[in-house]
Each structure stands twice: as C-alpha cells, then as structure tokens.
Design a protein around this motif. Structure first.
Motif, PDB file in Angstrom:
ATOM      1  N   MET A  54       5.395   9.642  81.706  1.00  0.00           N
ATOM      2  CA  MET A  54       6.774   9.257  81.870  1.00  0.00           C
ATOM      3  C   MET A  54       7.647  10.501  81.995  1.00  0.00           C
ATOM      4  O   MET A  54       7.429  11.495  81.334  1.00  0.00           O
ATOM      5  CB  MET A  54       7.224   8.442  80.643  1.00  0.00           C
ATOM      6  N   SER A  55       8.549  10.422  82.836  1.00  0.00           N
ATOM      7  CA  SER A  55       9.460  11.564  82.967  1.00  0.00           C
ATOM      8  C   SER A  55      10.892  11.078  83.193  1.00  0.00           C
ATOM      9  O   SER A  55      11.092   9.970  83.675  1.00  0.00           O
ATOM     10  CB  SER A  55       9.026  12.463  84.125  1.00  0.00           C
ATOM     11  N   SER A  56      11.788  11.946  82.821  1.00  0.00           N
ATOM     12  CA  SER A  56      13.207  11.631  83.022  1.00  0.00           C
ATOM     13  C   SER A  56      13.872  12.774  83.792  1.00  0.00           C
ATOM     14  O   SER A  56      13.473  13.929  83.679  1.00  0.00           O
ATOM     15  CB  SER A  56      13.913  11.466  81.674  1.00  0.00           C
ATOM     16  N   GLN A  57      14.818  12.438  84.532  1.00  0.00           N
ATOM     17  CA  GLN A  57      15.536  13.487  85.279  1.00  0.00           C
ATOM     18  C   GLN A  57      17.023  13.394  84.948  1.00  0.00           C
ATOM     19  O   GLN A  57      17.620  12.320  85.018  1.00  0.00           O
ATOM     20  CB  GLN A  57      15.328  13.296  86.778  1.00  0.00           C
ATOM     21  N   PHE A  58      17.561  14.511  84.557  1.00  0.00           N
ATOM     22  CA  PHE A  58      18.998  14.546  84.257  1.00  0.00           C
ATOM     23  C   PHE A  58      19.695  15.437  85.281  1.00  0.00           C
ATOM     24  O   PHE A  58      19.171  16.489  85.661  1.00  0.00           O
ATOM     25  CB  PHE A  58      19.248  15.121  82.861  1.00  0.00           C
ATOM     26  N   ARG A  59      20.786  15.018  85.698  1.00  0.00           N
ATOM     27  CA  ARG A  59      21.591  15.858  86.591  1.00  0.00           C
ATOM     28  C   ARG A  59      22.952  16.107  85.946  1.00  0.00           C
ATOM     29  O   ARG A  59      23.581  15.181  85.434  1.00  0.00           O
ATOM     30  CB  ARG A  59      21.817  15.158  87.931  1.00  0.00           C
ATOM     31  N   VAL A  60      23.335  17.341  85.972  1.00  0.00           N
ATOM     32  CA  VAL A  60      24.648  17.696  85.414  1.00  0.00           C
ATOM     33  C   VAL A  60      25.503  18.265  86.533  1.00  0.00           C
ATOM     34  O   VAL A  60      25.070  19.169  87.263  1.00  0.00           O
ATOM     35  CB  VAL A  60      24.508  18.744  84.284  1.00  0.00           C
ATOM     36  N   HIS A  61      26.652  17.749  86.694  1.00  0.00           N
ATOM     37  CA  HIS A  61      27.567  18.279  87.714  1.00  0.00           C
ATOM     38  C   HIS A  61      28.722  18.994  87.007  1.00  0.00           C
ATOM     39  O   HIS A  61      29.399  18.411  86.165  1.00  0.00           O
ATOM     40  CB  HIS A  61      28.116  17.142  88.580  1.00  0.00           C
ATOM     41  N   ILE A  62      28.889  20.257  87.312  1.00  0.00           N
ATOM     42  CA  ILE A  62      29.985  21.029  86.704  1.00  0.00           C
ATOM     43  C   ILE A  62      30.998  21.373  87.787  1.00  0.00           C
ATOM     44  O   ILE A  62      30.645  21.980  88.808  1.00  0.00           O
ATOM     45  CB  ILE A  62      29.458  22.323  86.054  1.00  0.00           C
ATOM     46  N   ASP A  63      32.192  20.985  87.571  1.00  0.00           N
ATOM     47  CA  ASP A  63      33.261  21.304  88.522  1.00  0.00           C
ATOM     48  C   ASP A  63      33.801  22.699  88.193  1.00  0.00           C
ATOM     49  O   ASP A  63      34.521  22.878  87.208  1.00  0.00           O
ATOM     50  CB  ASP A  63      34.375  20.265  88.414  1.00  0.00           C
TER      51      ASP A  63
END
Lengths: 126, 138
Positions: free
Chosen positions: A1-10
């Motif tokens: 199982m894997s998870s993917q996180f995305r972070v967007h920084i303005d």
C-alpha cells in the motif's frame, strides 16, 4: 500500500514580501545616506570651510536621494559657488585663509564612524 | 617617514615624462621655483581595511597632484595630462627602501584648473585614491 501526498506552496506572496523588503532597504539606505551627507556638510561648514564673505559657506547643499534602478541610490552634495573647486584644491602653500580640502576633510572625519550611522539609521527607519 | 606620495613620486620619475625628484617634482611642498613643477600632497583617505581570503590588508589614502607653470605657457595643462596618464598604477613595487607598495592608484577625475597662484601662475589639480599594502607586524 502506498500513499501520495502533494503539497502546493504559493511562493508569490513570499517573493512579493521579499521584493518589498529589498525596495525598502534601498530607500532606507538613501535616507541614512542623506543624513550622513547633512552631517558631513555641517562638519565642513563649522570646522573647515574658509570664510571671507560667507558666500562659499552659504552655498553648501545636500540634494535629496536619487534612485538609480532597483539597487542603487545616491546623494549629491557640495558647494555651488564658481570658485568652490579652486578654493578646495588650492595648496596650503598659497597662503589663503582657512583650510583647503574643506569638504574632503569632513568626509574623512564622518566616514570613520559611518558604520554607526548606518546601524542606527536602519534601526530608526525600519 | 615615507608616504604614498613618495612612492607615487618614484613611479612618476620612472614614467619618463620629464620629472625629477627635488628638481621639478616635490612631496608635500610647492616651492616658489621653478615655475613649471609638480607637487604631490598626502591626504587622509578611508584608512585601513583588513584583508580577507588571502588578500593583503590595505590602507587607502588620497594623493593630490598640483601642476604649475608660467602663465604665458600652456605647459601646466600638457604636463598635468601626461601625469594623469602615468599616475594610475596597479601593483607598483617601489625600488626605494622603506617606501610603501602601491596596490592600486586610481584617478578620481582628470586634472582641472584651479586658477592662478598668488604669483599668477596657472595651476591644475588632480586627486588619486591610493591603496597601499598595509604591513601587519605579527
């Protein structure tokens, strides 16, 4: 199982703040420079400039800071009589009244303490 | 005491523009004769800056060059211009004993007329920002 996180920084707001800070720093440097120039002129007029008629001493001036592009600012100062340069450069051997180098001497006096002027100036303006 | 002007005088003597120390080239004094002559004056500058990253400590001073000639001749202007071309030196190692080494001498502007001296002789002035090697005793 894997998870993917995305972070967007303005970063645009951060960049804008940095640019405003840089701009304010140059403006502040100009204000400090203006005060340093006024101090130099005061020292020159009180300690060094020769006084015969008083016209030379009265012609001393310090202009407001002028911005040159994003990261440069200057202040022009001096004496405006037609004979100011010749009197400034006249050797002591000529035997004229008062000091030659009446502006250069004041600049050297004040520049020896210029770090303090800028440290205190930036504290006051920022 | 040897000074920046002494080293610069040596450099100008060696430049082959007709200047000889104590004949027509003087330091910190402008004698009444000869008419056509040059005086170098030592003046204070920014002072000592300490060297970083292997650079030598340096002492920045100012040297004023005054050139004078008989009023009937344009000689002072011509000589002042020759000196202007010769005086901006980089890394000048003096021959004379105890003279300070000049790391750089840069003109603050071309020679300009300062009018006539009390005897009516035409005179020109130029200033150099001179960076000397500062000898650090350890």
């Amino acid at each position: 199982m894997s998870s993917q996180f995305r972070v967007h920084i303005d970063t645009q707001r951060f960049e804008r703040t940095l640019n405003e800070f840089a701009d304010q720093t140059v403006t502040t440097a100009g204000e400090v420079l203006y005060q340093v120039a006024q101090t130099i002129l005061t020292v020159s007029q009180s300690d060094y400039v020769p006084v015969v008629t008083g016209n030379l001493r009265a012609s001393g001036f310090v202009d407001r800071p002028v911005r040159h592009g994003a990261d440069e600012i200057s202040v022009e100062m001096g004496y405006s009589t037609s004979y100011a340069w010749a009197r400034h450069e006249a050797p002591m051997d000529w035997g004229q009244a008062g000091h030659s180098k009446y502006l250069e001497r004041a600049i050297v006096d004040v520049l020896s303490d210029v770090d303090r002027y800028f440290t205190e100036g930036f504290r006051r303006f920022m | 005491m040897t000074t920046a002007a002494d080293t610069l005088a040596e450099a100008l003597e060696a430049a082959g523009i007709g200047l000889t120390r104590a004949v027509n080239l003087f330091v910190d004094i402008l004698p009444d004769t000869p008419d056509l002559c040059v005086a170098l004056y030592n003046n204070p500058g920014v002072g000592v800056t300490w060297g970083l990253a292997g650079n030598p400590a340096a002492n920045q001073v100012r040297v004023q060059i005054v050139t004078r000639s008989d009023p009937r001749q344009p000689a002072a202007r011509t000589l002042a211009q020759r000196i202007h071309q010769a005086a901006s030196v980089t890394d000048y190692q003096p021959v004379g004993l105890n003279l300070p080494r000049i790391l750089a001498a840069m003109s603050a502007g071309p020679p300009a007329s300062i009018g006539r001296d009390p005897s009516g002789r035409a005179s020109f002035s130029e200033n150099l920002d001179v960076t000397l090697e500062e000898v650090v005793l350890s």
